[in-house]
Design an enzyme around this catalytic site. Structure first.
Site, mmCIF file in Angstrom:
data_model
loop_
_atom_site.group_PDB
_atom_site.id
_atom_site.type_symbol
_atom_site.label_atom_id
_atom_site.label_comp_id
_atom_site.label_asym_id
_atom_site.label_seq_id
_atom_site.Cartn_x
_atom_site.Cartn_y
_atom_site.Cartn_z
ATOM 1 N N HIS A 387 0.827 -1.210 0.000
ATOM 2 C CA HIS A 387 0.000 0.000 0.000
ATOM 3 C C HIS A 387 0.867 1.268 0.000
ATOM 4 O O HIS A 387 0.741 2.130 -0.861
ATOM 5 C CB HIS A 387 -0.901 -0.035 1.246
ATOM 6 N N GLU A 388 1.780 1.337 0.958
ATOM 7 C CA GLU A 388 2.598 2.547 1.085
ATOM 8 C C GLU A 388 3.565 2.704 -0.085
ATOM 9 O O GLU A 388 3.848 3.822 -0.520
ATOM 10 C CB GLU A 388 3.355 2.559 2.419
HETATM 11 ZN ZN LIG Z 1 -3.159 5.180 1.789
#
Ligand SMILES: [Zn+2]
Length: 597
Positions: A387-388
């Site tokens: 995600h990051e």
């Molecule tokens: Zn996010």
């Protein structure tokens, strides 16, 4: 777990903060020179009507000051986040925040002066100064709202209403976070205080009695204050409608959407699309009821996990490998950049005493992005990494491609890259899962995101729309009215198989986001757009990887809606959301096959 202090972290697991500044002294030098140089921009004050040259020079200086400031600000705060107990960096961070305000004040003349330039004047400027063309979009973005800006006397008065207008939000937040006490419930034979913080954990408790008690107690409390809470929310609607009228917007919804130039259809089509796909949600409810093996499914049975957690310890090296494998469909270039991020230490991996919690991606234009994590080695952490890194590579692409002016992307598209990565990773992990237990865990994790991000946020969005419409028609906003609207929506979204407990009618009273009107729909649209794109990538649609790279590289150089259209995703239509919810339906089928063979 015994926590180490910052100094004990191995360098290879710490982000390369030195890529921003080699030393605090260099930061100090930059800080001082910016504080001095920023005064220079005031020589343009009152002169933007003079010539295209003056305007161009002013905008260039503004970019340069902002860009220099970004680096100062990011360094001070990232340093502080490494150990929030460190007073030296706490001080740096506070000084950076103060500098931010001063810089904003110094440049505050630009916007109103831009507004005063006529279209003819600007056209002449563009002809006189070819380089001003770069700023055409930025200028257009400023003056797009020109018709909603009022005379300077009125604007001055409006500026002074801001604090009053925030009163409902402040009152709500004080009530919710400071004053409201729920009392106790019984957990494992022991009395336990119910709090905002542990409510959701109670809802996940395997003991149904704990869930029922917490649910009933929480909403009983809110009901005791129902008239107060309705009056506070009504106050928030009033302030929003006040600005809508004064600024001559057709509706409060359109005022909210105008900021990012989002067409109204995006909002209404989202709701429409979710309505079409409510049967998939009803199937989910049905499955949950069967898996939990209950006679009746209640609202307090919605959050308890349906499957066992996978207790597998995943070392960070393995997590990186999984993410790299999972994101292969994005092409070799993308994977190479991931490797670069891993080996050049973009990531601050493990927790230490005082380190800021959670995870984020951040950075300053001109240097690579950074990712903060508190990696523990469970499955969720692997998704957090994907995600990051999605955020990070979105920033990286935009920074590399766009000039500073257009490098930053807007909230509407901010979660697309991160969610797309998660979807691709889940797909990979499902294909490589070691057993049904792991598969079920992954499917459930994914379905929970759909449930929480598309269905729930769209229900919130619909509630807001109805409440605002009723208030705009001049209806009295009472607790009865709000609870009635909410209860009907809840029934509609969960369907017949769910017992719509009366208590849930009060849920509107505890959602902080309702005090930022028409904000939450973006969670749903962003998630849906990302799933639609990931589906196209997984199905090997021709040209999609290249198109997606263009999207990632777009920053804010185009409207959000047009950026997504590059990937063939048109959010003014119902298709992308429906496409995303078809994925929900498909994964739901797969989970059902495992849990109820
Ligand atoms: Zn996010």
């Amino acid at each position: 777990m015994s926590e180490m202090i910052r100094a004990e972290q191995k360098k290879e697991n710490c982000w390369s903060i030195e890529d921003l500044y080699q030393s605090d002294d260099l930061w100090e030098k930059d800080f001082e020179s910016l504080a001095e140089d920023m005064k220079e921009i005031q020589k343009y004050q009152g002169r933007l009507g003079e010539s295209g040259r003056v305007l161009l020079e002013c905008l260039r200086m503004m970019d340069s000051l902002n860009c220099r400031f970004e680096k100062i600000y990011v360094y001070a705060n990232q340093r502080w986040h490494e150990d929030t107990g460190n007073h030296f960096y706490q001080d740096l961070s506070a000084r950076a925040a103060k500098l931010a305000m001063e810089l904003e004040m110094t440049m505050s003349f630009v916007e109103p002066e831009l507004m005063n330039l006529s279209d003819e004047q600007l056209e002449k400027y563009y002809q006189d100064e070819m380089d001003l063309e770069l700023y055409r979009r930025k200028i257009q973005e400023s003056i797009r709202q020109r018709e909603h800006i009022l005379s300077s006397e009125i604007e001055e008065i409006l500026a002074q209403t801001g604090e009053m207008a925030r009163a409902p939000q402040n009152i709500f937040s004080m009530f919710q976070n400071a004053d409201l006490k729920f009392g106790t419930i019984t957990v494992n034979g022991k009395e336990q205080e119910l709090t905002q913080g542990n409510y959701i954990r109670c809802m996940e408790n395997k003991d149904r009695e704990v869930r029922r008690q917490a649910f009933e107690l929480l909403y009983k409390k809110y009901r005791e204050f129902q008239n107060t809470l309705a009056a506070v929310y009504s106050g928030n609607l009033s302030q929003d409608i006040f600005y809508t009228k004064v600024r001559r917007y057709p509706s409060s919804l359109e005022m909210a959407l105008s900021g990012s130039n989002i067409p109204k259809e995006v909002y209404t089509q989202l709701i429409e699309a979710v309505h079409h796909k409510l049967p998939a949600m009803y199937h989910y409810v049905e499955l949950r009821k069967k898996v939990l093996d209950v006679e009746q499914l209640h609202m307090y049975d919605v959050y308890v996990p349906m499957v066992h957690t996978v207790e597998r310890e995943i070392p960070f090296a393995e997590a990186k490998k999984m993410v790299k494998e999972g994101l292969k469909p994005l092409g070799e270039d993308y994977v190479r950049l991931l490797e670069k991020g891993f080996s050049d230490r973009w990531i601050d991996v493990y927790e230490n005493e005082g380190k800021r919690g959670g995870a984020y991606s951040w950075g300053a234009y001109g240097t690579h992005p950074y990712v903060l994590m508190n990696y523990q080695g469970n499955m969720n952490d692997v998704f957090t990494l994907a995600h990051e890194m999605g955020h990070a590579l979105h920033s990286y692409h935009s920074d590399q491609t766009q000039p500073y002016t257009y490098a930053g992307y807007r909230i509407f598209v901010a979660e697309v890259a991160s969610t797309c990565n998660e979807a691709l990773l889940i797909n990979y992990m499902l294909e490589n899962a070691s057993d049904d237990n792991e598969k079920a865990y992954l499917l459930n994790y994914f379905l929970d995101q759909f449930k929480g991000t598309i269905y729930r946020q769209t229900m919130f969005a619909e509630f807001e729309m109805i409440a605002h419409e009723r208030a705009e028609k001049g209806e009295g906003i009472t607790s009865e009215l709000l609870s009635g609207i909410y209860y009907e929506l809840n029934k509609k979204y969960f369907g017949e198989e769910m017992v719509s407990d009366q208590e849930i009618a009060m849920e509107w009273a505890r959602i902080p986001h309702f005090y930022t009107p028409f904000y939450v729909y973006q969670y749903a649209t962003g998630f849906a757009a990302a799933i639609a794109i990931s589906s196209k990538i997984l199905s090997g649609e021709s040209g999609i990887v290249e198109a997606y790279k263009k999207f990632l590289s777009g920053g804010s150089s185009m409207d959000c809606i047009d950026l997504l259209k590059l990937c063939g995703v048109d959010m003014t239509k119902t298709e992308p959301v429906e496409m995303a919810l078809d994925v929900f339906r498909e994964k739901l089928g797969q989970l059902k096959d495992i849990l109820l063979p």
